[in-house]
Design an enzyme around this catalytic site. Structure first.
Site, short mmCIF file in Angstrom:
data_model
loop_
_atom_site.label_atom_id
_atom_site.label_comp_id
_atom_site.label_asym_id
_atom_site.label_seq_id
_atom_site.Cartn_x
_atom_site.Cartn_y
_atom_site.Cartn_z
N ASP A 47 -91.25 4.07 -57.06
CA ASP A 47 -92.29 4.69 -56.23
C ASP A 47 -91.78 5.01 -54.82
O ASP A 47 -91.31 6.12 -54.58
CB ASP A 47 -93.55 3.81 -56.20
N GLU A 91 -104.00 4.56 -60.76
CA GLU A 91 -103.32 3.60 -59.88
C GLU A 91 -104.43 2.80 -59.19
O GLU A 91 -104.62 1.63 -59.46
CB GLU A 91 -102.46 4.34 -58.85
N1 ADE Z 1 -97.41 9.08 -52.35
C1 ADE Z 1 -96.35 8.28 -52.21
N2 ADE Z 1 -96.52 7.18 -52.94
C2 ADE Z 1 -97.72 7.28 -53.56
C3 ADE Z 1 -98.44 6.47 -54.47
N3 ADE Z 1 -97.99 5.30 -54.89
N4 ADE Z 1 -99.65 6.91 -54.88
C4 ADE Z 1 -100.12 8.08 -54.45
N5 ADE Z 1 -99.47 8.87 -53.61
C5 ADE Z 1 -98.27 8.49 -53.17
ZN ZN Z 2 -96.15 7.50 -56.56
#
Ligand code: ADE
Ligand code: ZN
Length: 341
Positions: A283, A205
């Site tokens: 998400d 990410e």
């Molecule tokens: N916790 C909640 N959303 C998240 C994300 N997008 N990346 C990492 N941890 C998270």
């Molecule tokens: Zn996440």
């Protein structure tokens, strides 16, 4: 990805039966509910009102979001609070035509504040059982270890959750990615696998493609959450394609957390074109300005995609779900019937 088809209508996308594989239940806490729970539990929030809270949702990266998110999660104290949070999301998800979801929660975010794990799970489960009975929405649970804490804490959490292991379809890994590589949790996920549970992990990410490889090789992940940075390393792409490891991509999240500048800059179409198994997810929808249907619509509009491309993405989520063959076939049949009708 086929881009020559007529653009798909918003009504078609909203009505399409969907599967969601990347949703944090704590990330469905809407600002209004945060204030209601804060008042009920006599908690002072650092924002005077909903408007000020919403203004704080101008995130610059993952950490700036997590700071607000963990502060918000502090209003969740009782099983009833978790029930209300989850039930509110179930109703929205059902209205979004979500049929099946695999939902993350962070046990340590709550046990670290002295909340009993039983209160968290009992509250969530009560809502999910009701959703199954009343809304035709099936929800599976995935507890995540938070990677800003150490591996001993993850192992202790796994042990504390032992009474509920058979209720989970996997364990996951989330929270601050940079500086917390997957290998930090190799022993914890070895224990997860020894318990007979699957592994998923947030990787790629904000973190580099090496974290995706680490999640696969050191943790045994069978699905990668986000994974969008894989395109920076051809070997990682080749591996993900060869093994058809699904990516749970969250387009609106990626824009809000500045992984991509604008939705039009998102690499989702390249990921699909490279042969990856891409799924669309929300998400933390209360924080990122869109639930599952909104993510489908945003992607279709940004890239002018037609029905076949969008239906393929919905089918990918069915392929990637942790369900048995009969249930998978029924999810496919429902989607096919919708498309053919
Ligand atoms: N916790 C909640 N959303 C998240 C994300 N997008 N990346 C990492 N941890 C998270
Ligand atoms: Zn996440």
């Amino acid at each position: 990805m086929v881009r020559m088809d007529a653009p798909v209508s918003e009504a078609f996308l909203r009505g399409m039966p969907k599967v969601e594989l990347h949703l944090h239940i704590e990330g469905t806490l809407e600002p209004e509910s945060m204030f209601v729970l804060a008042e009920r539990n006599r908690i002072r929030l650092p924002w005077p009102d909903v408007e000020a809270l919403r203004a704080a949702y101008a995130f610059s990266d993952l950490q700036s979001f997590l700071d607000v998110y963990y502060r918000g999660a502090d209003v969740l104290r009782t099983a009833e609070d978790f029930y209300e949070l989850a039930w509110a999301w179930c109703r929205r998800a059902a209205a979004d035509h979500t049929r099946h979801a695999e939902v993350f929660f962070d046990p340590q975010t709550h046990t670290g504040r002295g909340i009993a794990l039983a209160a968290v799970i009992d509250g969530l489960e009560a809502a999910f059982h009701r959703a199954e009975r009343e809304l035709g929405l099936h929800v599976a649970m995935i507890p995540c270890f938070v990677r800003h804490l150490d591996e001993a804490a993850a192992l202790a959490t796994l042990e504390a959750a032992r009474p509920w292991w058979d209720r989970f379809v996997a364990f996951g890994l989330d929270s601050a990615e940079l500086g917390n590589p997957p290998e930090k949790f190799a022993a914890a996920f070895a224990a997860v696998r020894a318990a007979g549970l699957r592994v998923v992990a947030h990787a790629g990410e904000e973190g580099p493609p090496a974290y995706i490889l680490g999640a696969l090789d050191r943790l045994g992940a069978v699905r990668i959450d986000h994974g969008v940075r894989c395109l920076e390393d051809e070997a990682v792409v080749a591996r993900l394609v060869r093994e058809q490891i699904p990516l749970t991509v969250c387009p609106l999240s990626n824009v809000r957390l500045r992984v991509f500048h604008r939705i039009e800059d998102h690499n989702l179409c390249e990921l699909v074109a490279r042969g990856l198994c891409v799924t669309i997810n929300s998400d933390d929808p209360a924080y990122f300005g869109g639930y599952l249907g909104d993510n489908y619509v945003a992607v279709a509009r940004a890239f002018n995609l037609g029905r076949p491309a969008m239906v393929r993405l919905a089918h990918n989520a069915i392929s990637a779900a942790f369900v048995d063959d009969a249930y998978r076939a029924s999810l496919r049949a429902e989607l096919d019937a919708y498309v053919g009708s």
